[in-house]
Design an enzyme around this catalytic site. Structure first.
Site, mmCIF file in Angstrom:
data_model
loop_
_atom_site.group_PDB
_atom_site.id
_atom_site.type_symbol
_atom_site.label_atom_id
_atom_site.label_comp_id
_atom_site.label_asym_id
_atom_site.label_seq_id
_atom_site.Cartn_x
_atom_site.Cartn_y
_atom_site.Cartn_z
ATOM 1 N N LYS A 1 1.037 14.145 0.977
ATOM 2 C CA LYS A 1 -0.286 14.671 0.452
ATOM 3 C C LYS A 1 -0.359 16.273 0.246
ATOM 4 C CE LYS A 1 -2.433 10.638 2.798
ATOM 5 N NZ LYS A 1 -2.819 9.733 1.829
ATOM 6 N N HIS B 1 0.986 -1.164 0.087
ATOM 7 C CA HIS B 1 0.012 -0.115 -0.061
ATOM 8 C C HIS B 1 1.012 1.228 -0.068
ATOM 9 C CE1 HIS B 1 -4.053 -1.925 1.006
ATOM 10 N NE2 HIS B 1 -3.268 -2.691 1.308
ATOM 11 N N THR C 1 -8.555 6.484 -1.712
ATOM 12 C CA THR C 1 -10.087 6.254 -1.843
ATOM 13 C C THR C 1 -10.946 7.304 -1.668
ATOM 14 O OG1 THR C 1 -9.571 5.225 0.319
ATOM 15 C CG2 THR C 1 -9.741 3.833 -1.752
ATOM 16 N N LYS D 1 -8.174 13.898 4.540
ATOM 17 C CA LYS D 1 -7.192 12.772 4.705
ATOM 18 C C LYS D 1 -6.213 12.925 5.795
ATOM 19 C CE LYS D 1 -6.191 13.713 0.005
ATOM 20 N NZ LYS D 1 -7.014 12.685 -0.320
ATOM 21 N N ARG D 2 -5.397 11.839 6.218
ATOM 22 C CA ARG D 2 -4.327 11.921 7.089
ATOM 23 C C ARG D 2 -3.470 13.216 6.709
ATOM 24 N NH1 ARG D 2 -3.670 8.029 10.996
ATOM 25 N NH2 ARG D 2 -2.061 9.327 11.934
ATOM 26 N N LYS E 1 -14.624 8.536 -3.088
ATOM 27 C CA LYS E 1 -15.849 8.767 -2.389
ATOM 28 C C LYS E 1 -16.444 10.308 -2.871
ATOM 29 C CE LYS E 1 -13.740 6.015 1.245
ATOM 30 N NZ LYS E 1 -12.614 6.197 2.266
HETATM 31 C C1 26W Z 1 4.485 0.647 9.650
HETATM 32 C C2 26W Z 1 3.766 2.071 9.497
HETATM 33 C C3 26W Z 1 2.523 2.070 8.470
HETATM 34 C C4 26W Z 1 1.331 1.894 8.785
HETATM 35 C C5 26W Z 1 0.466 2.156 7.820
HETATM 36 C C6 26W Z 1 2.978 2.075 7.315
HETATM 37 C C7 26W Z 1 2.046 1.949 6.403
HETATM 38 C C8 26W Z 1 0.843 2.164 6.570
HETATM 39 C C9 26W Z 1 -0.246 2.089 5.591
HETATM 40 C C10 26W Z 1 0.077 1.053 4.385
HETATM 41 C C11 26W Z 1 -0.593 3.453 5.239
HETATM 42 C C12 26W Z 1 -1.816 3.382 4.049
HETATM 43 O O1 26W Z 1 -2.915 3.512 4.734
HETATM 44 N N1 26W Z 1 -1.917 3.431 2.720
HETATM 45 C C13 26W Z 1 -2.838 3.899 2.094
HETATM 46 O O2 26W Z 1 -3.417 2.627 1.554
HETATM 47 C C14 26W Z 1 -4.594 2.950 0.825
HETATM 48 C C15 26W Z 1 -5.379 1.839 0.573
HETATM 49 O O3 26W Z 1 -4.739 1.250 -0.380
HETATM 50 C C16 26W Z 1 -4.470 3.941 -0.395
HETATM 51 O O4 26W Z 1 -5.617 4.136 -1.076
HETATM 52 C C17 26W Z 1 -3.467 4.961 -0.123
HETATM 53 O O5 26W Z 1 -3.253 5.593 -1.182
HETATM 54 C C18 26W Z 1 -2.152 4.580 0.851
HETATM 55 O O6 26W Z 1 -1.737 5.909 1.316
#
Ligand code: 26W
Length: 808
Positions: free
Chosen positions: A552, A359, A654, A546-547, A658
């Site tokens: 971003k 992701h 995503t 978004k976060r 929406k």
């Molecule tokens: C280990 C720390 C950590 C925690 C969470 C690293 C990475 C994450 C996630 C992978 C971050 C995340 O939510 N990524 C998002 O995933 C969505 C679903 O696929 C995408 O639509 C977003 O672009 C992506 O940033």
């Protein structure tokens, strides 16, 4: 005839609610509180779902069906009651039945707290997928941790973000059915001894901490389907035998301390998106989830089918990012140590079972753990990982890969364990979440592996459940769609295409416009109620939700707001479309730069909103505590959606889907799923600007000179100077330095490089907005194309290309 049946069902519904109220509270509906009615409705939904799930499971077994187990550290569920009633087809009857008794269902929905067991996109995607899997009749169990505290509550104090605990369980535990019959033990720490007996390896554990993994099941019914998805939430309990021994020896304090330490495992969700921190408790959470899930999968399979070699026929395991990847060595351990299979047999099974979605390509978010931490925390798992690494290196060597490439692909390198490499090596399929992202994975981040493995990499573009994100969250638009094309789109989102017939119909377009206005009014009221902020629904709502993260580029958006502000300050009568800029999102608690951006937005908002000369045309608000529930109100009220990450950085996004599904238009970069949305919706469907991903690479490789933009572009100069001067009495020189600097502390996401093109895109957008008929026509046209971005389509892709599932 029909009305009598309807009346009967209403009567029956009331009877059911009464029955539950009697059973749990010994009270009648007339006297019950909204909270009691909420619980009664939840129990009705749970009971129906259980019966439905049991029936489905029996059918599945009869038909030799294969099931997907979806492992994810996050499920961003939001509220459950509305969705459950909607999917079970009870929502309208219940609302009406209650209304007849003088109760308002909307007040009852409000009782429920969001289950915020996720940071953002990754966790919300997992929840959308459960809805689609259940609706499409694919057997599924999700696995996650039952965090006592979900993602923190965001509160602004003097414009700064502070974090408060999110105690969601007080209203959320009603959905969770304890399953003591499925509990198991997970071991941490200590050491292992390995010996050979009768040709089999015997592994013995010494001095380890034994933790009981205790599951709670949540049921999510599909819409108009036979299936119900189960989400198994694992909680850590100190195992009884362990406690009583210590207690009986009089070591109360130590026994209690150990109990507390164990139960820390599921205390809190880590508030980290896209930033890897090597926290040992997080590692424990990951192994805890992986081990519990694998044990329960294997136990259920053995009970049903006896033969472990049949696992690939009946089971698929998907890991949502690398966070649950310890399921790989854990499954190896269970198959070998506990069931006597050989390494090769076990590896073959694991590889057939496991698939992995990446992701994120941000370097700082790829998971890497210290070898010594893993060795200490899970000694047996460590030795299995070492063996996976040894065998991989051996194979690569025998295929004449050069040592540098082998080191890049190896699982263990420089005393660190690379979870991405482990996930790629162990999975039969690896996918990205948009076309561009998958291409970057293949060509860049995982390029070595793409050469090493034939056909392992693929793409599944993300999707969202249009039932929650249109039918439930936007009842007005949904009702209009139903009036125009019927209800089939609820089950089959491609039906939305039929809306295209109406884009030339001025009356319909006027309806679309009215609906948007009403949704904006609703949102304005919500903001007034919750934050006591006034916004005017007659202004354009420009939304970035978004976060908060540098990539971003909320900052780019802020720069534009400052630019508009500078124009209005100079000339309050300037011909500028009245706009409200709405920001929403949380900054990870330890992410300094993100928090500074939050502070900047709040101070800027304070100054602009209090300036009587400009605030009729320009307002800025930061919606506190963004959550699924806030998104459900905000998306239907969005005119313009900001999707402005630096190209190549946003895996998919995503929120973009929406917004467009709710009749918003995107101003966006050529990144993630923006590209596909724009392509599918057609020319002029969005306002695209900025460098393309390849250009970004080139600029990075050559040189980015932010100071030159300051020197050459008067717009940039004005904005940077205003940042230095500050807002609401606070200077933001730190941010202007960041934007202008080329050194390490500078802006890697090159806001200034895209600023000019961003302003031009806004100008173009303005032009269309001045012609409401054309604007809303474009909105409806886009909605008609959004069927592709339903998570139903994503799930069909996974089921066909990765999991090889059949509909039951
Ligand atoms: C280990 C720390 C950590 C925690 C969470 C690293 C990475 C994450 C996630 C992978 C971050 C995340 O939510 N990524 C998002 O995933 C969505 C679903 O696929 C995408 O639509 C977003 O672009 C992506 O940033």
């Amino acid at each position: 005839m029909k009305t009598t049946t309807k009346k009967n069902t209403e009567k029956e519904t009331i009877a059911k609610i009464d029955q539950q109220l009697q059973k749990y509270y010994n009270i009648s509906l007339a006297d019950a509180t909204d909270k009691q009615i909420f619980n009664a409705l939840a129990h009705i939904a749970i009971d129906e779902s259980f019966v439905k799930r049991q029936k489905f499971s029996r059918n599945c077994k009869r038909k030799d069906g294969k099931a997907i187990n979806y492992l994810c550290m996050e499920f961003l569920i939001g509220k459950t009651l509305r969705t459950s009633l909607f999917n079970l087809g009870l929502d309208k009857t219940v609302a009406k039945a209650l209304k007849n008794k003088g109760k308002n269902i909307e007040n009852i929905y409000k009782i429920e707290a969001d289950a915020g067991l996720g940071n953002g996109g990754l966790g919300r995607l997992a929840s959308c997928f459960l809805d689609s899997l259940a609706t499409l009749d694919y057997p599924v169990t999700g696995h996650c941790i039952r965090y006592d505290y979900g993602l923190f509550k965001q509160k602004f104090v003097d414009g700064q973000q502070t974090e408060l605990p999110d105690e969601w369980l007080s209203s959320g535990d009603v959905w969770q059915v304890p399953r003591p019959d499925k509990a198991c033990i997970v071991r941490f720490d200590g050491y292992v001894t390995e010996s050979f007996k009768d040709g089999h390896m015997q592994v013995e554990y010494h001095d380890c901490q034994e933790v009981e993994a205790f599951p709670y099941d949540m049921m999510f019914s599909g819409y108009d389907s036979k299936n119900v998805a189960a989400l198994r939430l694992w909680a850590a309990k100190s195992s009884n035998t362990f406690d009583t021994k210590k207690f009986s020896q009089g070591e109360y304090a130590q026994a209690l301390a150990e109990k507390n330490e164990i139960e820390l495992i599921n205390k809190v969700l880590y508030p980290a998106d896209d930033h890897m921190q090597g926290k040992s408790l997080r590692l424990r959470q990951q192994y805890f989830l992986a081990s519990a899930a694998m044990q329960s999968i294997v136990a259920t399979h053995k009970r049903r089918y006896k033969n472990l070699k049949l696992l690939p026929k009946y089971i698929a395991i998907h890991i949502n990012d690398t966070h649950p990847v310890l399921c790989v060595p854990e499954l190896m351990r269970i198959l070998m140590d506990e069931n006597g299979l050989s390494w090769d047999e076990s590896w073959d099974i694991v590889n057939k079972l496991v698939s992995y979605t990446n992701h994120t390509i941000l370097k700082e978010s790829l998971e890497v753990w210290d070898e010594s931490l893993i060795a200490r925390t899970m000694p047996r798992i460590y030795s299995i990982i070492k063996e996976i690494d040894r065998r991989f290196r051996q194979e690569a060597k025998s295929r004449h890969y050069n040592q540098g490439v082998i080191e890049r692909m190896a699982v263990i390198n420089s005393r660190r364990i690379k979870m991405t490499n482990l996930a790629v090596i162990a999975s039969h399929k690896v996918n990205g979440v948009s076309k561009l992202h998958s291409q970057i994975l293949k060509e860049d981040l995982l390029g070595d592996f793409n050469h090493f493995y034939h056909n392992k990499f693929t793409n599944v573009t993300n999707g969202i459940t249009h039932r929650r994100w249109l039918c439930e969250s936007n009842p007005r638009l949904s009702a209009l769609i139903e009036k125009l094309i019927g209800t089939k789109f609820i089950k089959n989102a491609n039906e939305l295409e039929k809306l295209e017939k109406f884009v030339e119909d001025k009356k319909v377009i006027k309806e679309v416009e009215k609906i948007k206005f009403k949704n904006k009014e609703d949102f304005a009221n919500f903001l007034k109620e919750t934050q006591n902020i006034d916004i005017d629904p007659h202004t354009r709502f420009d939304v970035q939700a978004k976060r908060i993260h540098e990539y971003k580029r909320q900052l780019l958006n802020v720069l534009y707001v400052i630019y508009l502000y500078s124009q209005l300050k100079e000339n309050p009568d300037a011909d500028i479309t009245p706009q409200t800029f709405i920001f929403a999102g949380k900054a990870a608690a330890g992410y300094r730069r993100a928090k500074e951006i939050v502070y900047l937005i709040n101070q800027l908002a304070e100054e602009i909103n209090n300036n009587e000369l400009v605030n009729k045309k320009l307002k800025v608000v930061f919606v506190e505590n963004y959550s699924v529930s806030v998104a459900e109100k905000l998306m239907p009220a969005t005119d313009v959606s900001e999707q402005i990450s630096l190209a190549g950085q946003e895996a998919s996004g995503t929120g973009n889907m929406k917004a467009v599904l709710n009749g918003g238009l995107m101003i966006c970069t050529a990144d993630g799923a923006n590209i596909e949305i724009s392509n599918i919706c057609g020319e002029d469907s969005s306002f695209m600007f900025g460098m393309k991903a390849e250009e970004v690479e080139n600029v990075w490789a050559s040189h980015y000179e932010p100071a030159s933009y300051y020197a050459k572009d008067p717009k940039v100069k004005v904005v940077i100077d205003m940042l230095n001067e500050g807002f609401n009495g606070v200077s933001f020189q730190g941010i202007s330095n960041y934007l202008l600097s080329t050194s390490d502390g500078g802006d890697p996401y090159m806001c200034l490089a895209d600023f000019d093109s961003y302003v031009k895109a806004h100008d173009k957008l303005d032009e269309l907005y001045r012609q409401p008929n054309l604007w809303h026509k474009q909105c409806l046209k886009n909605v008609s194309k959004m069927g592709y971005f339903s998570s139903d389509r994503s799930i069909e892709d996974y089921a066909r290309d990765i999991w090889h599932l059949k509909k039951m």
